[in-house]
Design an enzyme around this catalytic site. Structure first.
Site, mmCIF file in Angstrom:
data_model
loop_
_atom_site.group_PDB
_atom_site.id
_atom_site.type_symbol
_atom_site.label_atom_id
_atom_site.label_comp_id
_atom_site.label_asym_id
_atom_site.label_seq_id
_atom_site.Cartn_x
_atom_site.Cartn_y
_atom_site.Cartn_z
ATOM 1 C CD GLU A 211 -1.626 2.401 1.900
ATOM 2 O OE1 GLU A 211 -2.413 3.351 1.836
ATOM 3 O OE2 GLU A 211 -0.533 2.486 2.497
ATOM 4 C CD GLU A 212 2.267 3.044 4.068
ATOM 5 O OE1 GLU A 212 2.250 4.131 3.457
ATOM 6 O OE2 GLU A 212 1.661 2.860 5.138
HETATM 7 ZN ZN LIG Z 1 -1.664 2.779 5.845
#
Ligand SMILES: [Zn+2]
Length: 352
Positions: A211-212
């Site tokens: 996600e990052e």
């Molecule tokens: Zn997050």
């Protein structure tokens, strides 16, 4: 398992974006007893699936990302110092002066320190100038590139600034990775609290990678799951702290779970938002809104999957995310867990 032990194990586990293996194996062990099937995909997402007895049932996807912000070794200097690049969003001001854990190719960990030139030898101008990540280096005690290699360190090894989980006081805890191990822990508790229940839809607990670095795992997860409805669970930007005006605090600690209305990645459908509010109100679960339009979440990728997916976001308020010292209140966490459990039971009927 006690909430505090779950958070401790998940936060302490190593899981820089793209290197989530340790987190995935931990979660697999936690959720297996509570679901019908567990599977992983080619890129490392983990799906824990509970099927409804209704063959025509729709599908609810719960999402939490396994990765944490970290770094990757990008060069080893002739004299043994490591140069590194960020994986995920970092504020360069908070990086120097910490210890790091580097995961070598064999899976072992090597400790290092992020060194900086001593202030004594700097000019007044140099002391004031901000350091960029390109100027920083990691000292692992090696005096040459050969020594660094003998220690098992290679270009491409991932690393985190490592601070072990600790309680600051009763009910307030700090750890390196509550973004988003807090969300992972909520999903684990929800899998447990709804175990054995047929909520009328198939439920897929999706623990996703990357996600990052751009909502990567959520995109491929949603494509495979083809959900009719999704809830992303995050650890998000608590900013109730000195120097931040109230109107710029995306969420605050001690105010319960944060429901998102709009962030940089999504404007939540009113149908979903209103249903979430009603369910929380009816269950007497206090909540706050995450102020628009800070941050982005996996829901940004999920709601744009295929023909579009109704999606909501619930977050555990955490201070100092994207730093090694994220901090949260257990009462906020427990209320978030309760809210997500209620949403699993009620949201599909309310909006589908
Ligand atoms: Zn997050």
């Amino acid at each position: 398992m006690q909430t505090i032990d779950l958070l401790r194990q998940l936060s302490d586990a190593f899981g820089v974006s793209g290197f989530e293996d340790e987190v995935r194996e931990l979660i697999r062990a936690f959720v297996s007893p509570h679901v019908d099937e567990i599977k992983t995909d080619a890129l490392g997402n983990l799906f824990a699936i509970r099927r409804s007895s209704n063959a025509k049932a729709k599908t609810l996807m719960l999402d939490a990302h396994m990765d944490e912000v970290g770094f990757i070794v990008k060069w080893i200097d002739r004299d043994g110092f490591l140069r590194f690049a960020p994986l995920g969003g970092w504020d360069p001001r908070i990086i120097p002066g910490h210890r790091v854990k580097i995961q070598t190719r064999s899976g072992e960990f090597q400790t290092g320190v992020i060194g900086t030139a001593p202030p004594h030898i700097l000019s007044a101008e140099q002391r004031k100038a901000p350091l960029s990540i390109e100027q920083m280096f990691i000292d692992i005690g090696a005096a040459s590139v050969e020594e660094a290699q003998e220690m098992g360190v290679r270009i491409g090894d991932p690393l985190t600034i490592h601070y072990p989980f600790e309680s600051l006081r009763e009910g307030v805890v700090t750890g390196k990775a509550f973004d988003d191990r807090a969300g992972c822990a909520v999903l684990v508790e929800t899998a447990e609290s709804t175990a054995g229940q047929d909520v009328g839809v198939n439920v897929v607990f999706a623990f996703v990678f990357g996600e990052e670095v751009g909502l990567r795992g959520a995109r491929t997860a949603a494509f495979q799951i083809e959900p009719d409805l999704a809830i992303a669970v995050e650890g998000t930007i608590g900013a109730d702290m000195p120097g931040v005006p109230e109107n710029s605090q995306p969420v605050r600690l001690g105010q319960g779970p944060a429901i998102s209305i709009a962030d940089r990645s999504i404007v939540v459908s009113r149908k979903v938002l209103h249903a979430m509010e009603s369910i929380a109100d009816a269950a007497s679960i206090p909540y706050q809104y995450k102020l628009p339009t800070y941050g982005g979440t996996d829901a940004g990728a999920i709601h744009l999957s295929r023909g579009g997916v109704l999606s909501g976001i619930v977050s555990v308020p955490c201070r100092y995310i994207h730093s090694p010292t994220s901090t949260l209140r257990l009462d906020d966490f427990r209320l978030t867990s309760r809210l997500v459990t209620e949403l699993v039971k009620q949201l599909p009927t309310a909006v589908l």
